[in-house]
Enzyme design. Structure first.
Site, mmCIF file in Angstrom:
data_model
loop_
_atom_site.group_PDB
_atom_site.id
_atom_site.type_symbol
_atom_site.label_atom_id
_atom_site.label_comp_id
_atom_site.label_asym_id
_atom_site.label_seq_id
_atom_site.Cartn_x
_atom_site.Cartn_y
_atom_site.Cartn_z
ATOM 1 N N LYS A 22 0.854 -1.207 0.000
ATOM 2 C CA LYS A 22 0.000 0.000 0.000
ATOM 3 C C LYS A 22 0.887 1.254 0.000
ATOM 4 C CE LYS A 22 -1.682 1.568 4.070
ATOM 5 N NZ LYS A 22 -1.390 2.973 4.398
ATOM 6 N N ASN A 23 1.890 1.280 0.890
ATOM 7 C CA ASN A 23 2.668 2.509 1.057
ATOM 8 C C ASN A 23 3.663 2.756 -0.063
ATOM 9 O OD1 ASN A 23 1.174 2.992 3.295
ATOM 10 N ND2 ASN A 23 2.752 2.419 4.767
ATOM 11 N N CYS A 118 -4.740 12.822 12.458
ATOM 12 C CA CYS A 118 -5.473 11.565 12.331
ATOM 13 C C CYS A 118 -5.363 10.887 13.699
ATOM 14 C CB CYS A 118 -4.897 10.693 11.222
ATOM 15 S SG CYS A 118 -3.309 10.003 11.645
ATOM 16 N N ARG A 123 0.525 14.722 12.512
ATOM 17 C CA ARG A 123 0.955 14.497 11.127
ATOM 18 C C ARG A 123 1.265 15.820 10.394
ATOM 19 N NH1 ARG A 123 -0.892 9.236 9.820
ATOM 20 N NH2 ARG A 123 0.839 9.178 8.344
ATOM 21 N N LEU A 127 8.447 19.297 7.271
ATOM 22 C CA LEU A 127 9.648 18.782 6.580
ATOM 23 C C LEU A 127 9.438 18.769 5.059
ATOM 24 C CD1 LEU A 127 10.498 15.861 9.032
ATOM 25 C CD2 LEU A 127 11.511 18.150 8.958
ATOM 26 N N ASP A 308 4.634 0.545 12.019
ATOM 27 C CA ASP A 308 3.396 -0.040 11.485
ATOM 28 C C ASP A 308 3.193 -1.481 11.919
ATOM 29 O OD1 ASP A 308 3.530 1.703 8.265
ATOM 30 O OD2 ASP A 308 3.039 2.357 10.296
ATOM 31 N N ARG A 400 -8.639 -0.301 4.424
ATOM 32 C CA ARG A 400 -7.678 0.663 3.877
ATOM 33 C C ARG A 400 -6.360 -0.012 3.545
ATOM 34 N NH1 ARG A 400 -6.917 6.140 7.020
ATOM 35 N NH2 ARG A 400 -5.501 6.241 5.253
HETATM 36 C C1 EPZ Z 1 4.481 6.860 6.140
HETATM 37 O O1 EPZ Z 1 3.752 7.947 6.688
HETATM 38 C C2 EPZ Z 1 3.507 5.698 6.083
HETATM 39 N N1 EPZ Z 1 2.390 6.027 5.200
HETATM 40 C C3 EPZ Z 1 2.995 5.377 7.483
HETATM 41 O O2 EPZ Z 1 2.156 4.226 7.371
HETATM 42 C C4 EPZ Z 1 4.197 5.026 8.362
HETATM 43 O O3 EPZ Z 1 3.745 4.777 9.680
HETATM 44 C C5 EPZ Z 1 5.189 6.200 8.366
HETATM 45 O O4 EPZ Z 1 5.582 6.502 7.002
HETATM 46 C C6 EPZ Z 1 6.443 5.892 9.166
HETATM 47 O O5 EPZ Z 1 7.065 4.749 8.651
HETATM 48 C C7 EPZ Z 1 2.575 5.995 3.857
HETATM 49 O O6 EPZ Z 1 3.648 5.701 3.372
HETATM 50 C C8 EPZ Z 1 1.387 6.339 3.012
HETATM 51 P P1 EPZ Z 1 6.661 10.191 8.244
HETATM 52 P P2 EPZ Z 1 4.396 9.430 6.684
HETATM 53 O O7 EPZ Z 1 6.634 11.428 7.435
HETATM 54 O O8 EPZ Z 1 5.167 9.646 5.455
HETATM 55 C C9 EPZ Z 1 6.602 13.398 11.732
HETATM 56 C C10 EPZ Z 1 0.243 2.916 7.726
HETATM 57 O O9 EPZ Z 1 -0.245 2.412 8.746
HETATM 58 N N2 EPZ Z 1 6.653 14.384 10.626
HETATM 59 O O10 EPZ Z 1 7.855 9.291 8.183
HETATM 60 O O11 EPZ Z 1 3.322 10.380 7.042
HETATM 61 C C11 EPZ Z 1 5.230 12.722 11.777
HETATM 62 O O12 EPZ Z 1 4.318 13.518 12.506
HETATM 63 C C12 EPZ Z 1 0.773 4.341 7.761
HETATM 64 O O13 EPZ Z 1 0.369 2.332 6.611
HETATM 65 C C13 EPZ Z 1 6.859 15.727 10.944
HETATM 66 O O14 EPZ Z 1 6.983 16.085 12.119
HETATM 67 O O15 EPZ Z 1 5.390 9.283 7.927
HETATM 68 C C14 EPZ Z 1 5.515 11.424 12.448
HETATM 69 O O16 EPZ Z 1 5.533 11.610 13.848
HETATM 70 C C15 EPZ Z 1 0.560 5.004 9.115
HETATM 71 N N3 EPZ Z 1 6.889 16.646 9.939
HETATM 72 C C16 EPZ Z 1 6.919 11.073 11.947
HETATM 73 O O17 EPZ Z 1 7.485 12.308 11.467
HETATM 74 C C17 EPZ Z 1 6.753 16.283 8.619
HETATM 75 O O18 EPZ Z 1 6.812 17.160 7.733
HETATM 76 C C18 EPZ Z 1 6.922 10.039 10.839
HETATM 77 O O19 EPZ Z 1 6.304 10.611 9.759
HETATM 78 C C19 EPZ Z 1 6.550 14.917 8.323
HETATM 79 C C20 EPZ Z 1 6.519 13.981 9.331
#
Ligand code: EPZ
Length: 422
Positions: A22-23, A118, A123, A127, A308, A400
């Site tokens: 999915k991701n 969410c 979220r 960055l 995850d 989902r």
């Molecule tokens: C991806 O989300 C995945 N989703 C998530 O999977 C996964 O948990 C996550 O990466 C971490 O591995 C998809 O790929 C569609 P991040 P993403 O940006 O990109 C903080 C699932 O269950 N952050 O690595 O949103 C954020 O708040 C989902 O399949 C900032 O602070 O994850 C979080 O605490 C859930 N500022 C952490 O970083 C930003 O600009 C990780 O976020 C971006 C992120």
């Protein structure tokens, strides 16, 4: 709303096919916006999030057809006539924000609703914004929408991410493929989905080195061409189903499973007394006799233990011998499955980002509530091992990220059925 009824039914045996990730698919689909030529993805998973991404791309003017029962996403972004990603689609799925980078690169402008928080956390997108501004974009937040423009096009830059954000790495990498000059992303995310995206972009003519390491170098090109690309195996679905024989006993072969996708996770299973071995069709998982041993887990960016899979691992630790400490370091609110597992007799104490689980001999079935995608499947795993019946409500979360859950679990002997909601 539908529910899923699970009845503890002893050891599981047989094979489970693992779908495309999915991701990975959710970042590969927006890549179609980078080229006027068709992009076709094979091995795509059949999930509601993929349907949501399809709707979003179509709302921008892309043509997306899901062929072969949804396993092929044939896309063409020849005519993009809208650059606004509306709130009512984006709020359903955070990954919608992955159209920002490609639209900026292709159209020089984009208006993308902030996804909003969410269940598992705020979220933010700071960055993503920092990286795209470094490439020359001007981004302003107005009434919940990011208004981004790059009137003079995008220019390569050196970008250091303060956190190895998966989405930010993906947005910046896609934008940089069409920027003028060289972009270096430092402290980049190293997830297999990043490598899969880079592989697809390179097939489209992008020049990318270092994907999978913490430094990715992208040489911008003038245009990208079409391609056909298979979506990589879903390591989170794989890890989830590896836990089925772990928590119930028995032996299950995960078809298409790859050890390189689940390294740290498989190591933890080994420490807990679960056998994981490679076969010519995938991974074979079985549990030694006796109870699983408690192990400590800290979630980290890849190649560390994946956030995850934290909820699913907690379900296993609820029945382990001893006490396990699980630290959730990625998201600020990802223990909502804990009170639901407690309803099943689990012994869990949550303090901030740390959950201490003292294993019990056997969980007891109970009605429980799914709160987010991964929490919902952890409740099913717990129900498979529990005594009696467990009714998991609000299973739309499951749809989902997990295709054919009932079919895959019942295929290895689980007693599980979906009950249509009112
Ligand atoms: C991806 O989300 C995945 N989703 C998530 O999977 C996964 O948990 C996550 O990466 C971490 O591995 C998809 O790929 C569609 P991040 P993403 O940006 O990109 C903080 C699932 O269950 N952050 O690595 O949103 C954020 O708040 C989902 O399949 C900032 O602070 O994850 C979080 O605490 C859930 N500022 C952490 O970083 C930003 O600009 C990780 O976020 C971006 C992120």
């Amino acid at each position: 709303m539908d529910s899923i009824l699970v009845t503890g039914n002893g050891p599981l045996n047989g094979q489970i096919p693992i779908a495309g990730a999915k991701n990975a698919c959710l970042t590969l689909m927006p890549a179609t916006l980078l080229s006027e030529e068709p992009l076709t993805l094979t091995n795509a998973p059949r999930l509601s999030d993929i349907k949501t991404m399809t709707q979003l791309l179509q709302s921008l003017g892309a043509e997306v057809s899901s062929l072969q029962d949804g396993q092929v996403q044939a896309m063409s972004s020849h005519n993009i006539d809208n650059h606004v990603a509306e709130y009512d689609i984006v709020r359903k799925m955070r990954a919608s924000n992955l159209v920002l980078g490609p639209m900026l690169a292709r159209l020089g402008q984009a208006v993308v609703s902030l996804p909003g928080g969410c269940a598992i956390g705020a979220r933010p997108m700071d960055l993503h914004i920092h990286g795209l501004e470094a490439l020359g974009a001007e981004i302003e937040l107005k009434e919940g929408y990011l208004h981004a423009k790059a009137p003079r096009g995008l220019k390569g830059a050196e970008i250091e991410l303060s956190f190895a954000s998966v989405g930010a790495t993906e947005n910046i990498m896609m934008a940089a493929t069409l920027a003028k000059g060289t972009t270096v992303i430092r402290n980049a995310a190293r997830e297999p989905e990043i490598v899969d995206l880079a592989d697809c972009l390179k097939k489209m003519g992008a020049h990318i080195d270092g994907a999978g390491s913490s430094s990715i170098i992208i040489e911008g090109v003038d245009r990208l061409h079409g391609a056909t690309h298979p979506v990589v195996t879903d390591r989170i679905e794989l890890g989830t189903y590896m836990l089925a024989p772990a928590i119930c006993g028995g032996e299950v072969e995960l078809l298409g499973g790859r050890m390189d996708l689940v390294g740290a996770f498989a190591e933890k299973l080994d420490q807990a007394g679960i056998n994981v071995s490679e076969t010519d069709k995938g991974l074979l998982v079985s549990r030694n006799n006796g109870r699983v041993k408690a192990v400590d887990v800290t979630t980290e960016p890849f190649p560390g233990f994946p956030t995850d899979l934290q909820a699913q691992m907690m379900a296993l630790m609820c029945t382990a011998e001893g006490t396990s400490v699980l630290e959730e370091k990625i998201f600020e609110n990802r223990f909502m499955h804990a009170p639901e597992l407690t309803r099943m007799g689990a012994n869990i104490e949550v303090h901030g980002g740390t959950a201490t689980v003292t294993g019990v001999e056997r969980l007891k079935g109970a009605p429980v509530m799914a709160t987010d995608l991964r929490a919902s499947v952890s409740l099913i795993l717990a129900g498979l091992a529990a005594e009696g019946e467990t009714l998991v409500n609000r299973v739309y979360h499951l749809d989902r990220g997990y295709e054919h859950v009932v079919r895959k679990f019942s295929g290895v002997g689980a007693k599980i059925e979906r009950i249509k909601g009112s």
